[in-house]
Design an enzyme around this catalytic site. Sequence first.
Site, PDB file in Angstrom:
ATOM      1  N   HIS A  84      61.144 -15.489 -91.587  1.00  0.00           N
ATOM      2  CA  HIS A  84      62.529 -14.706 -90.989  1.00  0.00           C
ATOM      3  C   HIS A  84      63.259 -15.265 -90.076  1.00  0.00           C
ATOM      4  CE1 HIS A  84      59.240 -13.079 -88.549  1.00  0.00           C
ATOM      5  NE2 HIS A  84      60.250 -13.050 -87.583  1.00  0.00           N
ATOM      6  N   SER A  96      55.155 -12.196 -86.260  1.00  0.00           N
ATOM      7  CA  SER A  96      55.051 -10.990 -87.281  1.00  0.00           C
ATOM      8  C   SER A  96      55.141 -11.532 -88.703  1.00  0.00           C
ATOM      9  CB  SER A  96      56.789 -10.640 -87.104  1.00  0.00           C
ATOM     10  OG  SER A  96      57.248 -10.250 -86.014  1.00  0.00           O
ATOM     11  N   CYS A 108      64.899 -14.675 -84.335  1.00  0.00           N
ATOM     12  CA  CYS A 108      64.021 -13.718 -83.869  1.00  0.00           C
ATOM     13  C   CYS A 108      63.384 -14.060 -82.546  1.00  0.00           C
ATOM     14  CB  CYS A 108      62.878 -13.728 -84.947  1.00  0.00           C
ATOM     15  SG  CYS A 108      61.679 -12.513 -84.635  1.00  0.00           S
ATOM     16  N   CYS A 140      56.741 -16.904 -86.749  1.00  0.00           N
ATOM     17  CA  CYS A 140      56.732 -16.220 -85.895  1.00  0.00           C
ATOM     18  C   CYS A 140      55.254 -15.068 -85.921  1.00  0.00           C
ATOM     19  CB  CYS A 140      57.896 -15.318 -86.081  1.00  0.00           C
ATOM     20  SG  CYS A 140      57.923 -13.378 -84.972  1.00  0.00           S
ATOM     21  N   HIS A 186      51.433 -11.206 -89.071  1.00  0.00           N
ATOM     22  CA  HIS A 186      51.084  -9.913 -89.108  1.00  0.00           C
ATOM     23  C   HIS A 186      51.138  -9.620 -90.794  1.00  0.00           C
ATOM     24  CE1 HIS A 186      50.988  -9.223 -85.173  1.00  0.00           C
ATOM     25  NE2 HIS A 186      52.459  -8.767 -84.755  1.00  0.00           N
TER      26      HIS A 186
HETATM   27  N1  APR Z   1      46.379  -9.589 -72.464  1.00  0.00           N
HETATM   28  C1  APR Z   1      47.263 -10.268 -72.336  1.00  0.00           C
HETATM   29  N2  APR Z   1      47.971 -11.277 -72.935  1.00  0.00           N
HETATM   30  C2  APR Z   1      47.249 -11.307 -74.251  1.00  0.00           C
HETATM   31  C3  APR Z   1      46.298 -10.244 -74.830  1.00  0.00           C
HETATM   32  C4  APR Z   1      45.852  -9.354 -73.883  1.00  0.00           C
HETATM   33  N3  APR Z   1      44.993  -8.632 -74.091  1.00  0.00           N
HETATM   34  N4  APR Z   1      46.179 -10.294 -76.062  1.00  0.00           N
HETATM   35  C5  APR Z   1      46.816 -11.591 -76.484  1.00  0.00           C
HETATM   36  N5  APR Z   1      47.659 -11.932 -75.689  1.00  0.00           N
HETATM   37  C6  APR Z   1      48.663 -12.984 -75.472  1.00  0.00           C
HETATM   38  C7  APR Z   1      48.122 -14.472 -76.497  1.00  0.00           C
HETATM   39  O1  APR Z   1      47.219 -15.176 -75.782  1.00  0.00           O
HETATM   40  C8  APR Z   1      49.330 -14.855 -76.661  1.00  0.00           C
HETATM   41  O2  APR Z   1      49.816 -15.984 -75.582  1.00  0.00           O
HETATM   42  O3  APR Z   1      49.724 -12.782 -76.171  1.00  0.00           O
HETATM   43  C9  APR Z   1      50.539 -13.804 -76.434  1.00  0.00           C
HETATM   44  C10 APR Z   1      51.225 -13.285 -77.928  1.00  0.00           C
HETATM   45  O4  APR Z   1      51.869 -14.568 -78.387  1.00  0.00           O
HETATM   46  P1  APR Z   1      52.371 -14.744 -79.817  1.00  0.00           P
HETATM   47  O5  APR Z   1      50.901 -14.514 -80.759  1.00  0.00           O
HETATM   48  O6  APR Z   1      52.730 -16.297 -80.028  1.00  0.00           O
HETATM   49  O7  APR Z   1      53.258 -13.753 -80.478  1.00  0.00           O
HETATM   50  P2  APR Z   1      54.959 -13.611 -80.291  1.00  0.00           P
HETATM   51  O8  APR Z   1      55.455 -14.481 -81.613  1.00  0.00           O
HETATM   52  O9  APR Z   1      55.371 -14.127 -79.046  1.00  0.00           O
HETATM   53  O10 APR Z   1      55.100 -12.145 -80.524  1.00  0.00           O
HETATM   54  C11 APR Z   1      54.539 -11.345 -79.552  1.00  0.00           C
HETATM   55  O11 APR Z   1      56.125  -9.480 -80.456  1.00  0.00           O
HETATM   56  O12 APR Z   1      57.797  -9.576 -82.124  1.00  0.00           O
HETATM   57  C12 APR Z   1      56.267  -9.060 -81.674  1.00  0.00           C
HETATM   58  O13 APR Z   1      55.222  -9.295 -83.836  1.00  0.00           O
HETATM   59  C13 APR Z   1      55.307 -10.068 -82.619  1.00  0.00           C
HETATM   60  O14 APR Z   1      53.719  -8.503 -81.745  1.00  0.00           O
HETATM   61  C14 APR Z   1      54.123  -9.695 -81.624  1.00  0.00           C
HETATM   62  C15 APR Z   1      54.773  -9.708 -80.271  1.00  0.00           C
HETATM   63 ZN    ZN Z   2      60.010 -12.596 -85.716  1.00  0.00          ZN
END
Ligand code: APR
Ligand code: ZN
Length: 401
Positions: free
Chosen positions: A95, A76, A201, A74, A79
């Site tokens: 997690h 997170s 999650c 994930c 992060h």
């Molecule tokens: N505008 C649009 N999309 C964006 C931007 C932006 N400025 N910056 C990043 N993205 C897109 C990325 O291209 C990616 O497809 O946001 C998406 C984020 O997806 P992941 O990195 O796979 O994250 P995910 O596991 O879905 O979690 C998203 O939720 O629980 C929280 O910690 C987690 O902050 C994270 C968020």
């Molecule tokens: Zn998670």
Amino acid sequence: MLALWVKSSGHGGCQLVDQLLLGISSHSQPFLEVIKCKAAVLWGLKQPLSIEEVEVAPPKAFEVRIKILATGICQSDNHVITGCLPVTFPIIIGHEATGIVESIGEGVTTVKPGDMVIPLCNSRCGKCSSCIHPRANSCMKYKFSDLLVMSDGTTRFTCRGKPIYHFLKSGTFTEYTVAEEISVAKIDAAAPPEKVCLIGCGFSTGYGAAINIAKVTPGSTCAVFGLGGVGLSVIMGCKAAGASRIIAIDINPRKFEKAKAVGATECINPKDYTKPISEVLKEMTGNSVEYTFEAIGNFETMIDALASCHESYGTSVTIGISLHSKMLTYDPMLLFTGRTWKGCVLGGWKGKEDFPKLVSNFMAKKFDLDQLITHVLPFNKINEGFDLLNKGESIRTVLTF
Ligand code: APR
Ligand code: ZN
Ligand code: ZN
């Protein structure tokens, strides 16, 4: 005192070995020994995960030792590696998992060895005003730093003689982990572990944000910022709730095909526009977006998602986790006109009670987790899984043991 013992048998399977030790106190349980197994240890910030032999101590009272069967990667977890979520090192992260209860500590009554479980990433004390509230799922007792150790303040992992911290009171990038009974949900043993781990999650976070928090209504228009595992799960929730228009937004156009497959009706890339997406959405919909979701963790998109929902009756849910200790400024007039701005942890679900139901719904084909799983890798390729995430190539990589 009843102690039970199970022995795992090969990949993904588990066999209950009929050794029931009755009447033996936790101090003299011959079979509840330290387990030596492989785990991915994060020794410090921005380092690759290191597969090491670790010792996993037996579960103490009200704890459960779990053999992990599958675990998703994930954002997170990432992060923690990048420092966005501050922890103490060394730590075992991860997690979002399924596992089989291997042994239980004294006093445990709600799960037994051989049960298939999902360890919960939002630990509960079970007693605070939030834990006892019917709609709340975010415990008041624990600060984030409390979630790196078990309730007695110690860890159950050691490696090279050093205690290793637990991420969110478990840590699942390991063959065995220990979690607290209150934070373990028993699920249908027939469920495929490499799929329902996502209920731990990513899936629940997004799906619940739409169903439980925004309470999306049939026929409504929704906009989802960020199309990772969380954002795609939001889309699934909006679709399940009967939204008629779901607009998916991401700067990575490779995410659009999948977004459409799970229910997006249109996809837009902010890089194709000079004006804010809130303006683009207003024009596209005649100012009728009712629900918006931020699933990225970026201040600009949080505000733009808020501005994107209807100024009078719109609701925006912020799901993404942002950099710690930084403050966001916003124009209060965005709220004054009637918008609602909400947040949520784990989609508002009370995992111990709700995850077994979500697993049953998955088994009844009410949603499709396959859409979220782009890669399945053996556990020892965990760093490849993180590379795929960082390159934007994966939605969810599931690691199997
Ligand atoms: N505008 C649009 N999309 C964006 C931007 C932006 N400025 N910056 C990043 N993205 C897109 C990325 O291209 C990616 O497809 O946001 C998406 C984020 O997806 P992941 O990195 O796979 O994250 P995910 O596991 O879905 O979690 C998203 O939720 O629980 C929280 O910690 C987690 O902050 C994270 C968020
Ligand atoms: Zn998670
Ligand atoms: Zn609590």
